[in-house]
Design an enzyme around this catalytic site. Structure first.
Site, PDB file in Angstrom:
ATOM      1  N   HIS A  14       0.848  -1.203   0.000  1.00  0.00           N
ATOM      2  CA  HIS A  14       0.000   0.000   0.000  1.00  0.00           C
ATOM      3  C   HIS A  14       0.876   1.241   0.000  1.00  0.00           C
ATOM      4  O   HIS A  14       1.259   1.774   1.054  1.00  0.00           O
ATOM      5  CB  HIS A  14      -0.946  -0.007   1.213  1.00  0.00           C
ATOM      6  CG  HIS A  14      -1.992   1.071   1.167  1.00  0.00           C
ATOM      7  ND1 HIS A  14      -3.345   0.811   1.271  1.00  0.00           N
ATOM      8  CD2 HIS A  14      -1.887   2.416   1.019  1.00  0.00           C
ATOM      9  CE1 HIS A  14      -4.026   1.944   1.195  1.00  0.00           C
ATOM     10  NE2 HIS A  14      -3.154   2.944   1.041  1.00  0.00           N
ATOM     11  N   HIS A  16       1.216   4.940  -2.487  1.00  0.00           N
ATOM     12  CA  HIS A  16       0.733   5.731  -3.636  1.00  0.00           C
ATOM     13  C   HIS A  16       1.929   6.308  -4.379  1.00  0.00           C
ATOM     14  O   HIS A  16       2.830   6.871  -3.737  1.00  0.00           O
ATOM     15  CB  HIS A  16      -0.180   6.859  -3.150  1.00  0.00           C
ATOM     16  CG  HIS A  16      -1.421   6.361  -2.462  1.00  0.00           C
ATOM     17  ND1 HIS A  16      -2.638   6.251  -3.100  1.00  0.00           N
ATOM     18  CD2 HIS A  16      -1.621   5.917  -1.193  1.00  0.00           C
ATOM     19  CE1 HIS A  16      -3.539   5.777  -2.246  1.00  0.00           C
ATOM     20  NE2 HIS A  16      -2.954   5.567  -1.084  1.00  0.00           N
ATOM     21  N   ASP A 135      -6.209   3.106  -9.253  1.00  0.00           N
ATOM     22  CA  ASP A 135      -7.304   3.384  -8.327  1.00  0.00           C
ATOM     23  C   ASP A 135      -8.195   4.529  -8.812  1.00  0.00           C
ATOM     24  O   ASP A 135      -7.741   5.480  -9.453  1.00  0.00           O
ATOM     25  CB  ASP A 135      -6.794   3.660  -6.908  1.00  0.00           C
ATOM     26  CG  ASP A 135      -6.157   5.035  -6.755  1.00  0.00           C
ATOM     27  OD1 ASP A 135      -5.501   5.495  -7.717  1.00  0.00           O
ATOM     28  OD2 ASP A 135      -6.328   5.643  -5.687  1.00  0.00           O
ATOM     29  N   GLY A 166      -9.054   8.273  -1.930  1.00  0.00           N
ATOM     30  CA  GLY A 166      -9.614   9.604  -1.714  1.00  0.00           C
ATOM     31  C   GLY A 166     -10.444   9.630  -0.448  1.00  0.00           C
ATOM     32  O   GLY A 166     -10.435   8.685   0.337  1.00  0.00           O
ATOM     33  N   HIS A 193      -9.667   1.168  -0.670  1.00  0.00           N
ATOM     34  CA  HIS A 193      -9.504   1.746   0.669  1.00  0.00           C
ATOM     35  C   HIS A 193     -10.874   1.675   1.357  1.00  0.00           C
ATOM     36  O   HIS A 193     -11.897   1.933   0.717  1.00  0.00           O
ATOM     37  CB  HIS A 193      -9.149   3.224   0.602  1.00  0.00           C
ATOM     38  CG  HIS A 193      -7.737   3.553   0.193  1.00  0.00           C
ATOM     39  ND1 HIS A 193      -7.173   3.138  -0.965  1.00  0.00           N
ATOM     40  CD2 HIS A 193      -6.790   4.307   0.825  1.00  0.00           C
ATOM     41  CE1 HIS A 193      -5.928   3.616  -1.044  1.00  0.00           C
ATOM     42  NE2 HIS A 193      -5.671   4.331   0.018  1.00  0.00           N
ATOM     43  N   GLU A 196     -10.583   3.912   6.662  1.00  0.00           N
ATOM     44  CA  GLU A 196      -9.455   4.764   7.085  1.00  0.00           C
ATOM     45  C   GLU A 196     -10.001   5.972   7.851  1.00  0.00           C
ATOM     46  O   GLU A 196      -9.530   6.293   8.926  1.00  0.00           O
ATOM     47  CB  GLU A 196      -8.662   5.254   5.861  1.00  0.00           C
ATOM     48  CG  GLU A 196      -7.499   6.195   6.228  1.00  0.00           C
ATOM     49  CD  GLU A 196      -6.891   6.933   5.034  1.00  0.00           C
ATOM     50  OE1 GLU A 196      -7.539   7.013   3.970  1.00  0.00           O
ATOM     51  OE2 GLU A 196      -5.763   7.453   5.180  1.00  0.00           O
ATOM     52  N   ASP A 274       1.757   3.897   2.830  1.00  0.00           N
ATOM     53  CA  ASP A 274       0.783   4.850   2.268  1.00  0.00           C
ATOM     54  C   ASP A 274       1.457   5.956   1.440  1.00  0.00           C
ATOM     55  O   ASP A 274       1.512   5.861   0.220  1.00  0.00           O
ATOM     56  CB  ASP A 274      -0.090   5.436   3.388  1.00  0.00           C
ATOM     57  CG  ASP A 274      -1.509   5.761   2.937  1.00  0.00           C
ATOM     58  OD1 ASP A 274      -1.863   5.437   1.784  1.00  0.00           O
ATOM     59  OD2 ASP A 274      -2.274   6.330   3.743  1.00  0.00           O
TER      60      ASP A 274
HETATM   61  N1  ADE Z   1      -4.460   8.998  -1.527  1.00  0.00           N
HETATM   62  C1  ADE Z   1      -3.202   9.207  -1.104  1.00  0.00           C
HETATM   63  N2  ADE Z   1      -3.114   9.028   0.209  1.00  0.00           N
HETATM   64  C2  ADE Z   1      -4.357   8.711   0.642  1.00  0.00           C
HETATM   65  C3  ADE Z   1      -4.923   8.398   1.899  1.00  0.00           C
HETATM   66  N3  ADE Z   1      -4.171   8.380   3.012  1.00  0.00           N
HETATM   67  N4  ADE Z   1      -6.224   8.120   1.955  1.00  0.00           N
HETATM   68  C4  ADE Z   1      -6.972   8.137   0.848  1.00  0.00           C
HETATM   69  N5  ADE Z   1      -6.501   8.405  -0.355  1.00  0.00           N
HETATM   70  C5  ADE Z   1      -5.201   8.693  -0.461  1.00  0.00           C
HETATM   71 ZN    ZN Z   2      -3.730   4.939   0.723  1.00  0.00          ZN
END
Ligand code: ADE
Ligand code: ZN
Length: 340
Positions: A14, A16, A135, A166, A193, A196, A274
Site C-alpha cells: 500500500h 501511492h 485506483d 480519496g 480503501h 481509514e 501509504d
Molecule cells: N491517496 C493518497 N493518500 C491517501 C490516503 N491516506 N487516503 C486516501 N486516499 C489517499
Molecule cells: Zn492509501
C-alpha cells in the site's frame, strides 16, 4: 531487531506513487517545472514537506501531483520510489497509480503508461519488482471510475489490481460496484480503501458490494466485532499503515493503534507506508514501531513479513522464494531457537 527487519526480504502492498515522492525526487521535479511554485532549494523544500496537518498534507500532495506532466516525470517518480525500496531490502511492491488524475493534469494515458513501463524496468534493474494498482479517485465520482476502468482494461504491463481511494465520507463504496465487477472479469484483483476515515459500515460495503480481496487501511473494523470475525474467517488481509493513521490523526499514537486487536483476533495484518515521505514513514520504520510497541519476537515480525507475501498478487513460485528468504533470515538470527 533493526538489522533483522532490514535483512528480511520485504513486500509493500500500500503505497501511492505520487505520495512516495521523497525530497530528491521532488527537487528534481521542481527544478524541471519551476512555474509550479514548489521550492527548488533543499532546505526550503524540507520545510514545505514537514507535515503539519491533513490539509497541509493534501496541499503538498497536490503540488507534487501538479508537477507530473510527462512520461519522464512518471519515470522519475517510479525510480525514486524504487531506490527507496531497494535501500530497505523491499523486493516487491504493489504501487497505487491514479491515471485519471494525471490525465486531468494534461497527460495522455499512453504517456503515463510509457513512464510506468520504463520506470518499472529501471526498478527491476535495482532488484525491486513493481506491480500496479490503478485506483479510482473517489472524490471525482463516476466519471473518474469510468475513465480509470477504461485505462485498466487496456491491460498495461504490470497491472494487477483495481482500487478506490480519496476521501471516504460521502463517497459510498457501493456506487462503484459495476466498475469493480468489470475489472474482476478482466482478471484484476479488488483492493479498495475502506475504514481509514469512516466507520466499519464502509468496510462491510467494500467486502459485500465490491468483493474486496484486501482492504486498504481497515482501521475502524475493530469497532464491529462481527466484522473483525468476518475478516479473520475469510482471510481478507488489511493493508495497515500505522504512521499514516497517526499523522492524519485517525489514531492518537502507534501504541493506541488497533493493530494489536486485529492481530489478537486472527486478522491477516500487513504493514505498509501509504505516502511515506509525507508522513516521515519508511517500511522498516513501520515494522520497528509495531515490533517495539507490541513487544513482538523476531518470529512474530517474520510472520508479518510473510503475511505481506501471502496477501500479495505475486505468482506462487515468487511467493515461495520470498517465504524461503524470510525463513532463512529468521534461522540466521535465531539459530532455530526462536528466541526474542
Ligand atoms: N491517496 C493518497 N493518500 C491517501 C490516503 N491516506 N487516503 C486516501 N486516499 C489517499
Ligand atoms: Zn492509501
Amino acid at each position: 531487531m533493526r538489522s533483522f527487519i532490514h535483512a528480511l526480504p520485504k513486500v509493500e502492498l500500500h503505497v501511492h506513487l505520487v505520495g512516495s515522492a521523497g525530497i530528491d525526487t521532488v527537487l528534481e521535479l521542481a527544478r524541471r517545472h519551476p512555474s509550479a511554485g514548489v521550492p527548488v532549494d533543499r532546505s526550503e523544500l524540507e520545510r514545505f514537506y514537514t507535515f503539519r496537518d491533513f490539509d497541509h498534507f493534501l496541499k503538498v500532495y497536490w503540488a507534487v501531483q501538479s508537477m507530473v506532466k510527462s512520461r519522464d516525470d512518471i519515470h522519475t517518480l517510479v525510480v525514486g520510489l524504487a531506490r527507496d525500496l531497494a535501500a530497505q531490502n523491499v523486493r516487491y511492491a504493489e504501487v497505487t497509480v491514479t491515471p485519471y488524475n494525471h490525465v486531468l493534469d494534461g497527460m495522455s494515458a499512453d504517456e503515463v503508461f510509457a513512464g510506468l513501463a520504463s520506470g518499472r524496468a529501471s526498478a527491476s534493474a535495482l532488484g525491486v519488482e513493481l506491480a500496479w494498482c490503478f485506483d479510482i479517485p473517489g472524490e471525482k465520482g463516476l466519471i473518474g471510475a469510468r475513465e480509470t476502468l477504461a485505462f485498466a482494461l487496456t491491460s498495461p504491463e504490470g497491472l494487477v489490481s483495481f482500487g478506490l481511494a480519496g476521501p471516504e465520507a460521502g463517497v459510498g463504496r457501493a456506487q462503484f460496484a459495476p466498475f469493480f465487477d468489470t475489472a474482476r472479469e478482466a482478471g484484476l484483483h479488488c483492493v479498495p480503501h475502506a475504514g481509514e476515515t469512516t466507520g466499519p459500515e464502509t468496510i462491510w460495503s467494500a467486502v459485500r458490494d465490491l468483493r474486496a480481496e484486501r482492504i486498504g487501511h481497515g482501521t475502524s473494523c475493530v469497532q464491529d466485532p462481527a466484522l473483525v470475525e468476518h475478516l479473520a474467517l475469510k482471510g481478507i488481509p488489511l493493508e495497515v499503515c500505522p504512521t499514516s493513521n497517526v499523522r492524519t490523526q485517525q489514531v492518537a499514537s502507534i501504541s493506541s493503534h488497533p493493530v494489536r486487536q486485529m492481530l489478537d483476533a486472527g486478522v491477516v495484518v500487513t504493514l505498509n507506508t501509504d505516502d511515506p515521505p509525507f508522513f516521515g514513514a519508511t517500511l522498516e520504520g513501520e515494522y520497528l514501531a509495531v515490533a517495539s510497541t507490541l513487544g513482538l519476537s523476531r518470529a512474530e515480525v517474520a510472520r508479518l513479513a510473510e503475511n505481506a507475501v501471502l496477501a500479495s498478487f505475486l505468482p506462487n513460485p515468487r511467493k515461495t522464494s520470498l517465504l524461503e528468504g524470510i525463513a532463512s533470515v529468521l534461522e540466521e538470527f535465531d539459530g532455530g531457537t526462536h528466541g526474542h
